[in-house]
Design an enzyme around this catalytic site. Sequence first.
Site, PDB file in Angstrom:
ATOM      1  N   ARG A 165      15.035  -2.894 -23.438  1.00  0.00           N
ATOM      2  CA  ARG A 165      15.656  -2.445 -24.799  1.00  0.00           C
ATOM      3  C   ARG A 165      16.481  -3.577 -25.053  1.00  0.00           C
ATOM      4  O   ARG A 165      16.931  -4.275 -24.265  1.00  0.00           O
ATOM      5  CB  ARG A 165      16.592  -0.956 -24.059  1.00  0.00           C
ATOM      6  CG  ARG A 165      16.130   0.141 -24.272  1.00  0.00           C
ATOM      7  CD  ARG A 165      16.865   1.412 -24.055  1.00  0.00           C
ATOM      8  NE  ARG A 165      17.223   1.370 -22.796  1.00  0.00           N
ATOM      9  CZ  ARG A 165      18.440   0.909 -22.411  1.00  0.00           C
ATOM     10  NH1 ARG A 165      19.366   0.716 -23.162  1.00  0.00           N
ATOM     11  NH2 ARG A 165      18.888   1.024 -20.982  1.00  0.00           N
TER      12      ARG A 165
ATOM     13  N   TYR B  92       8.134  -2.088 -27.083  1.00  0.00           N
ATOM     14  CA  TYR B  92       8.541  -1.706 -25.536  1.00  0.00           C
ATOM     15  C   TYR B  92       9.205  -0.421 -25.600  1.00  0.00           C
ATOM     16  O   TYR B  92      10.296  -0.259 -26.365  1.00  0.00           O
ATOM     17  CB  TYR B  92       9.498  -2.745 -25.076  1.00  0.00           C
ATOM     18  CG  TYR B  92       9.524  -2.450 -23.443  1.00  0.00           C
ATOM     19  CD1 TYR B  92       8.513  -2.775 -22.482  1.00  0.00           C
ATOM     20  CD2 TYR B  92      10.798  -1.876 -22.984  1.00  0.00           C
ATOM     21  CE1 TYR B  92       8.835  -2.382 -21.228  1.00  0.00           C
ATOM     22  CE2 TYR B  92      10.955  -1.551 -21.848  1.00  0.00           C
ATOM     23  CZ  TYR B  92       9.835  -1.808 -20.906  1.00  0.00           C
ATOM     24  OH  TYR B  92       9.995  -1.337 -19.569  1.00  0.00           O
TER      25      TYR B  92
ATOM     26  N   LYS C  12      15.120   7.521 -26.152  1.00  0.00           N
ATOM     27  CA  LYS C  12      16.466   7.209 -26.269  1.00  0.00           C
ATOM     28  C   LYS C  12      16.784   7.338 -27.595  1.00  0.00           C
ATOM     29  O   LYS C  12      18.074   7.645 -28.003  1.00  0.00           O
ATOM     30  CB  LYS C  12      16.705   5.887 -25.658  1.00  0.00           C
ATOM     31  CG  LYS C  12      16.495   5.720 -24.181  1.00  0.00           C
ATOM     32  CD  LYS C  12      17.094   6.752 -23.495  1.00  0.00           C
ATOM     33  CE  LYS C  12      17.444   6.541 -21.835  1.00  0.00           C
ATOM     34  NZ  LYS C  12      16.399   5.550 -21.171  1.00  0.00           N
TER      35      LYS C  12
ATOM     36  N   HIS D 262      22.277  11.524 -20.610  1.00  0.00           N
ATOM     37  CA  HIS D 262      21.454  10.693 -20.000  1.00  0.00           C
ATOM     38  C   HIS D 262      21.460  11.130 -18.407  1.00  0.00           C
ATOM     39  O   HIS D 262      22.027  10.687 -17.693  1.00  0.00           O
ATOM     40  CB  HIS D 262      21.841   9.100 -20.042  1.00  0.00           C
ATOM     41  CG  HIS D 262      20.986   8.183 -19.711  1.00  0.00           C
ATOM     42  ND1 HIS D 262      21.448   6.823 -19.103  1.00  0.00           N
ATOM     43  CD2 HIS D 262      19.868   8.027 -19.624  1.00  0.00           C
ATOM     44  CE1 HIS D 262      20.475   6.163 -18.734  1.00  0.00           C
ATOM     45  NE2 HIS D 262      19.385   6.893 -19.128  1.00  0.00           N
TER      46      HIS D 262
ATOM     47  N   SER E 189      20.485   3.295 -16.589  1.00  0.00           N
ATOM     48  CA  SER E 189      19.330   2.982 -16.332  1.00  0.00           C
ATOM     49  C   SER E 189      19.153   2.004 -15.061  1.00  0.00           C
ATOM     50  O   SER E 189      19.991   1.172 -14.695  1.00  0.00           O
ATOM     51  CB  SER E 189      18.716   1.996 -17.626  1.00  0.00           C
ATOM     52  OG  SER E 189      18.851   2.798 -18.809  1.00  0.00           O
ATOM     53  N   ALA E 190      17.984   2.177 -14.585  1.00  0.00           N
ATOM     54  CA  ALA E 190      17.474   1.485 -13.230  1.00  0.00           C
ATOM     55  C   ALA E 190      18.815   1.529 -12.063  1.00  0.00           C
ATOM     56  O   ALA E 190      19.087   0.603 -11.566  1.00  0.00           O
ATOM     57  CB  ALA E 190      17.335   0.110 -13.561  1.00  0.00           C
ATOM     58  N   CYS E 191      19.268   2.634 -11.938  1.00  0.00           N
ATOM     59  CA  CYS E 191      19.943   2.991 -10.897  1.00  0.00           C
ATOM     60  C   CYS E 191      19.620   4.097  -9.730  1.00  0.00           C
ATOM     61  O   CYS E 191      20.528   4.901  -9.084  1.00  0.00           O
ATOM     62  CB  CYS E 191      21.669   3.299 -11.229  1.00  0.00           C
ATOM     63  SG  CYS E 191      22.300   1.935 -12.064  1.00  0.00           S
ATOM     64  N   GLY E 192      18.329   4.226  -9.874  1.00  0.00           N
ATOM     65  CA  GLY E 192      17.650   5.213  -9.275  1.00  0.00           C
ATOM     66  C   GLY E 192      17.674   6.666  -9.567  1.00  0.00           C
ATOM     67  O   GLY E 192      17.332   7.674  -8.569  1.00  0.00           O
TER      68      GLY E 192
ATOM     69  N   THR F 272      15.251   8.089 -11.190  1.00  0.00           N
ATOM     70  CA  THR F 272      14.044   8.680 -10.960  1.00  0.00           C
ATOM     71  C   THR F 272      13.797   9.078  -9.738  1.00  0.00           C
ATOM     72  O   THR F 272      13.440  10.136  -9.284  1.00  0.00           O
ATOM     73  CB  THR F 272      12.914   7.718 -11.590  1.00  0.00           C
ATOM     74  OG1 THR F 272      13.133   7.522 -12.850  1.00  0.00           O
ATOM     75  CG2 THR F 272      11.509   8.374 -11.325  1.00  0.00           C
TER      76      THR F 272
ATOM     77  N   ASP G 231      15.691  11.666 -16.580  1.00  0.00           N
ATOM     78  CA  ASP G 231      16.138  10.773 -17.947  1.00  0.00           C
ATOM     79  C   ASP G 231      17.243  11.417 -18.678  1.00  0.00           C
ATOM     80  O   ASP G 231      18.277  10.910 -19.200  1.00  0.00           O
ATOM     81  CB  ASP G 231      15.185  10.013 -18.424  1.00  0.00           C
ATOM     82  CG  ASP G 231      15.902   8.640 -18.781  1.00  0.00           C
ATOM     83  OD1 ASP G 231      16.599   8.190 -18.466  1.00  0.00           O
ATOM     84  OD2 ASP G 231      15.297   8.136 -20.188  1.00  0.00           O
TER      85      ASP G 231
ATOM     86  N   ASN H 280      11.784  -5.077 -14.717  1.00  0.00           N
ATOM     87  CA  ASN H 280      11.716  -3.749 -15.590  1.00  0.00           C
ATOM     88  C   ASN H 280      10.477  -3.348 -15.958  1.00  0.00           C
ATOM     89  O   ASN H 280      10.497  -2.583 -16.866  1.00  0.00           O
ATOM     90  CB  ASN H 280      12.845  -4.153 -16.961  1.00  0.00           C
ATOM     91  CG  ASN H 280      13.072  -2.607 -17.759  1.00  0.00           C
ATOM     92  OD1 ASN H 280      13.406  -1.702 -16.843  1.00  0.00           O
ATOM     93  ND2 ASN H 280      12.928  -2.677 -18.816  1.00  0.00           N
TER      94      ASN H 280
ATOM     95  N   ARG I  17       7.122  -0.732 -15.845  1.00  0.00           N
ATOM     96  CA  ARG I  17       7.439   0.449 -15.792  1.00  0.00           C
ATOM     97  C   ARG I  17       5.975   1.153 -15.490  1.00  0.00           C
ATOM     98  O   ARG I  17       5.008   0.760 -15.748  1.00  0.00           O
ATOM     99  CB  ARG I  17       8.026   1.091 -17.132  1.00  0.00           C
ATOM    100  CG  ARG I  17       9.341   0.470 -17.447  1.00  0.00           C
ATOM    101  CD  ARG I  17      10.431   1.369 -17.271  1.00  0.00           C
ATOM    102  NE  ARG I  17      11.810   1.016 -17.263  1.00  0.00           N
ATOM    103  CZ  ARG I  17      12.801   1.763 -17.358  1.00  0.00           C
ATOM    104  NH1 ARG I  17      12.772   3.037 -17.124  1.00  0.00           N
ATOM    105  NH2 ARG I  17      14.210   0.851 -17.236  1.00  0.00           N
TER     106      ARG I  17
END
Length: 589
Positions: free
Chosen positions: A73, A201, A210, A230, A252-255, A257, A277, A372, A374
């Site tokens: 992003r 992307y 988002k 979020h 984002s990207a802190c676990g 999922t 998410d 990043n 995916r």
Amino acid sequence: MATPLERWVEEQAKLTKPDKIYWCDGSEEEARRLIEIGMKEEKIGTTPVLEELNHKSWPNAYYHRSHPTDVARVEHLTFICHPNKDLTGPNNNWMDPAEAKAKMTQLSDGCMKGRTMYVMPYMMGHPSSPYAKACVQLTDISYVVLSMRIMARMGKEAIDRIGNSDKFVKGLHSIGDLDPNKRFIMHFPDELFVWSVGSGYGGNALLGKKCFSLRIASWLGCQEGWLAEHMVIAGIEDPQGQVSYVTIALPSACGKTNLAMLQSALPGYKVWTLGDDIAWLNVGADGRLYAINPEAGFFGVAPGTSMKTNPNMIRTLKGDKFLPTIFTNTALDTDNKEPWWEGMDGDTPRNLTDWQGKVWAPSKDTKGAHANSRFTVSMYNCPMLSKEFDNPQGVPISAIILGGRRTQLVPLVTEAFNWQNGVFLGARTGSETTAAAAHQVGTLRRDPMAMIPFCGYNMGEYFKHWLNIGKRLKHPPKIFCVNWFRTDDAGKFIWPGFGDNIRVLKWMIDRVNNKVSAQETALGYLPHIKDLDLNGLEISRDNIKKLFEVRPDDWKDELQDIKKFMEQFGGHMPDELRQEYRTLVAKLK
Ligand code: SAT
Ligand code: MN
């Protein structure tokens, strides 16, 4: 007579001048045709948009490489165009709507020449849900159509819902020429309109995600009396079979999922997945808070995903219920035509190309998969999908969990004293940045409710809206804050995370059910260590203590930073939160 939707599509086509206009029906047969087009006709530079992967080991899987300058992003190119800057707030970039339209019109003139304009009708939320929203996005690349088909519910229902109305959610997307200097993601909240040019992307191009479901929807929610957040949505089943639903906000990207599909380290506990998410939260007739996930797919970070960290995601990725599954910017095992990333199970394949398509061997200096990179995969592939996933009313929420990535200061888990204190706990959350957005990794920024890149209006007003929602709740969820990322003196993470996070979730559910007491501190309630199930964990007593250590002296800079952050919002900052701040300062003295 043309409908408002048809007229709108015509107008956009007049500007963007595609060779063809194609209305998507969301069928599997259509997806197959688009995959062919992605492999044989459309290209990014000279690279085909899609490459087929090994369907024996990865059913329905395809590989995509985005442009090397287009991998995350771009917050500095993302604008919220309210009629005035004050409403947009210091938490967003603002541009005057007329100026933004002029700029985008110029950039979009003829941008689809030689290409197909795909018209995608889709629902965010289950079509039978009263909380779902009907949307239409235009795009000029098959990758976005195929990704949106996974992430949203694409098809005719959305057109039926829109009917003759002109109030529908609009997205206009073109990859343009992928020139970073001509890349913008513009939001026009009052028109429910997102206009994105120059990026293919994820969050810049899948406009239902988002852009609509958070930025525009948060503003809609503020006007209509609900919250767009979020957040993960998950059901936690205890050994007696009782399921409690929680939502969890992490940047984002802190676990998120991994947490959404956690495989429990405690016997008898299970986690059921409803979303990884985004959560839309509504106050139900019974005075409880209900969550739906507007999405239908996962767009998760690949590196680090393995049978050890997230076995249910590996099973999801290997599932064959939905076409396609897409891997973006991972490395590629060229012998076996399989995706590969750092942290994957098994030996490193012998012949790899990296995320840019260059021959690559493991080295300290470069990564094979982009940090990043995916996967995009249907939630219906998930073996732990909750049976409530399609429930139009959503699920009742017992606990809201907020958090960030903090190597110091912030305890493993804190419970807010009440809703207002919980809103303050969320408002003062900070996090160390990750690779999910194009900025420096590892610096601290304040990220309330993990919404700083996604709140579509002045965040001071957003806090007020949270406080107002609380007043309408007869049975408010408890609010907690977690931090899995505290490190020891050697800089190593103390808490093992992943499946062991269930130990913390269990404590929260015990608190919700009044099964355990807690110790009151300046920050909130902390667990008595005896109430945490640490059976089978190898962490020293000292380190456990460290996870909960609150040293008032260490908080001096933090308090200053929180104050500075809050002051930006001037008169928009609710008095209740200023009061909470003063109380915290006094308690930490
Ligand atoms: O690129 S996305 O915004 O969709 C993913 C993320 O950053 O969380
Ligand atoms: Mn996210």
